[in-house]
Design an enzyme around this catalytic site. Structure first.
Site, mmCIF file in Angstrom:
data_model
loop_
_atom_site.group_PDB
_atom_site.id
_atom_site.type_symbol
_atom_site.label_atom_id
_atom_site.label_comp_id
_atom_site.label_asym_id
_atom_site.label_seq_id
_atom_site.Cartn_x
_atom_site.Cartn_y
_atom_site.Cartn_z
ATOM 1 N N SER A 6 0.841 -1.203 0.000
ATOM 2 C CA SER A 6 0.000 0.000 0.000
ATOM 3 C C SER A 6 0.867 1.241 0.000
ATOM 4 C CB SER A 6 -0.886 0.019 1.247
ATOM 5 O OG SER A 6 -1.435 1.321 1.400
ATOM 6 N N HIS A 30 -1.240 -1.378 -4.145
ATOM 7 C CA HIS A 30 -2.513 -1.061 -3.493
ATOM 8 C C HIS A 30 -2.625 0.455 -3.308
ATOM 9 C CE1 HIS A 30 -5.936 -2.233 -0.874
ATOM 10 N NE2 HIS A 30 -5.560 -1.230 -0.096
ATOM 11 N N ASP A 32 -4.916 3.420 -1.807
ATOM 12 C CA ASP A 32 -6.013 3.718 -0.883
ATOM 13 C C ASP A 32 -6.618 5.087 -1.188
ATOM 14 O OD1 ASP A 32 -6.117 1.429 0.929
ATOM 15 O OD2 ASP A 32 -4.074 2.007 1.484
ATOM 16 N N MET A 34 -9.295 7.740 -0.273
ATOM 17 C CA MET A 34 -10.117 8.124 0.888
ATOM 18 C C MET A 34 -10.683 9.521 0.673
ATOM 19 S SD MET A 34 -7.739 6.869 4.033
ATOM 20 C CE MET A 34 -6.866 5.299 4.011
ATOM 21 N N HIS A 63 -8.442 0.694 -3.886
ATOM 22 C CA HIS A 63 -9.338 0.416 -2.760
ATOM 23 C C HIS A 63 -10.081 1.708 -2.438
ATOM 24 C CE1 HIS A 63 -9.536 -0.633 1.841
ATOM 25 N NE2 HIS A 63 -10.713 -0.665 1.273
ATOM 26 N N MET A 65 -12.261 3.851 -0.435
ATOM 27 C CA MET A 65 -12.905 4.095 0.864
ATOM 28 C C MET A 65 -13.601 5.443 0.766
ATOM 29 S SD MET A 65 -9.812 2.641 3.168
ATOM 30 C CE MET A 65 -8.722 2.883 1.773
ATOM 31 N N MET A 134 -11.154 -6.073 5.785
ATOM 32 C CA MET A 134 -10.345 -5.116 6.545
ATOM 33 C C MET A 134 -9.943 -5.758 7.867
ATOM 34 S SD MET A 134 -9.941 -2.296 4.771
ATOM 35 C CE MET A 134 -8.903 -1.676 6.096
ATOM 36 N N GLY A 141 -2.875 4.076 7.867
ATOM 37 C CA GLY A 141 -1.874 3.021 7.843
ATOM 38 C C GLY A 141 -1.251 2.884 9.217
ATOM 39 N N ASP A 172 -6.344 -6.639 4.593
ATOM 40 C CA ASP A 172 -5.811 -5.273 4.493
ATOM 41 C C ASP A 172 -5.832 -4.605 5.856
ATOM 42 O OD1 ASP A 172 -5.042 -2.740 3.754
ATOM 43 O OD2 ASP A 172 -6.879 -2.280 2.641
ATOM 44 N N GLY A 194 1.295 -1.921 4.087
ATOM 45 C CA GLY A 194 1.766 -0.551 3.916
ATOM 46 C C GLY A 194 3.012 -0.314 4.724
#
Ligand code: DX5
Ligand code: ZN
Length: 221
Positions: A6, A30, A32, A34, A63, A65, A134, A141, A172, A194
């Protein structure tokens, strides 16, 4: 066994170089995404993913979120992401959105938070290529791995087996040298890491070691 580092723990000012560091040893990258609504943190969005796609030798595992994945997820797939994961807690039309991701040529992922049960989503397994469990509360992280999720990893693996589907099972959050073996034994086959990768002196070596541990734990090594 696939390792998906990540970039949340990487240097955001040097993303292309950070991704290049792991391109020889990792399987995926990966990413993330957000939005400060679904989770209390804000990272990056579609323009950064589009830019990174031009510089990454590895496919991007996005991913999301975010509060409105139905609106955004297909665009990540159209941009060229290899995999796009939406959260069950956020999607209002998950089947439509998962199908749109696949129609755009990406692998479709469904993510669930630590306290969300997996059983209600059993009938969706045929609509997805990956189930993301999750193992920390999403948002940051470097958090501590939640052992309480391990029984769900086992149940999820049984559900996938029971349906004989080629669905990948991703864990994850808090995955590290201390926790990856438990995840692999429970049935996970894709590992996001990560801090354990980008916090290491040699990220490429950290990826190699994590993979060896996961393979060892399942007798694949
Ligand atoms: C958390 C993110 C994770 C996170 C993993 O919300 O979804 O991908 O970056 O980082 P570590 O491995 O440090 O827990
Ligand atoms: Zn993630």
């Amino acid at each position: 066994m696939k390792i998906s580092p990540s970039i949340l723990s990487a240097d955001f000012a040097r993303l292309a170089e950070e991704v290049a560091l792991i391109s020889e040893t990792a399987d995926w990258v990966h990413v993330d995404v957000m939005d400060n609504h679904f989770v209390p943190n804000l990272t990056l969005g579609l323009p950064v993913v589009e830019a990174l796609l031009k510089h990454s030798a590895l496919p991007l595992d996005c991913h999301l979120m975010i509060e409105d994945p139905d609106r955004w997820a297909p665009q990540y797939a159209e941009a060229g992401a290899g995999s796009v994961t939406i959260h069950a807690e956020a999607a209002k039309a998950p089947i439509r959105t998962l199908r749109a991701i696949r129609a755009a040529g990406a692998r479709a992922g469904l993510g669930i938070n630590p306290a969300t049960p997996v059983e209600p989503y059993e009938d969706l397994l045929g609509e997805i290529d990956m189930l993301l469990l999750m193992t920390v509360e999403p948002g940051f992280g470097g958090q501590k791995f939640l052992d309480v999720v391990l029984p769900k990893v086992r149940r999820a693996r049984q559900l996938i087996k029971g349906r004989d589907l080629p669905v990948w099972l991703q864990v994850d959050g808090g995955v590290s040298a201390e926790t990856i073996e438990r995840c692999a034994e429970a049935g996970a086959d894709v590992f996001v890491a990560g801090n354990a990768v980008y916090g290491a002196d040699d990220p490429a070596e950290a990826v190699r070691n994590l993979r060896a541990q996961a393979e060892e734990a399942t007798g694949e090594g």
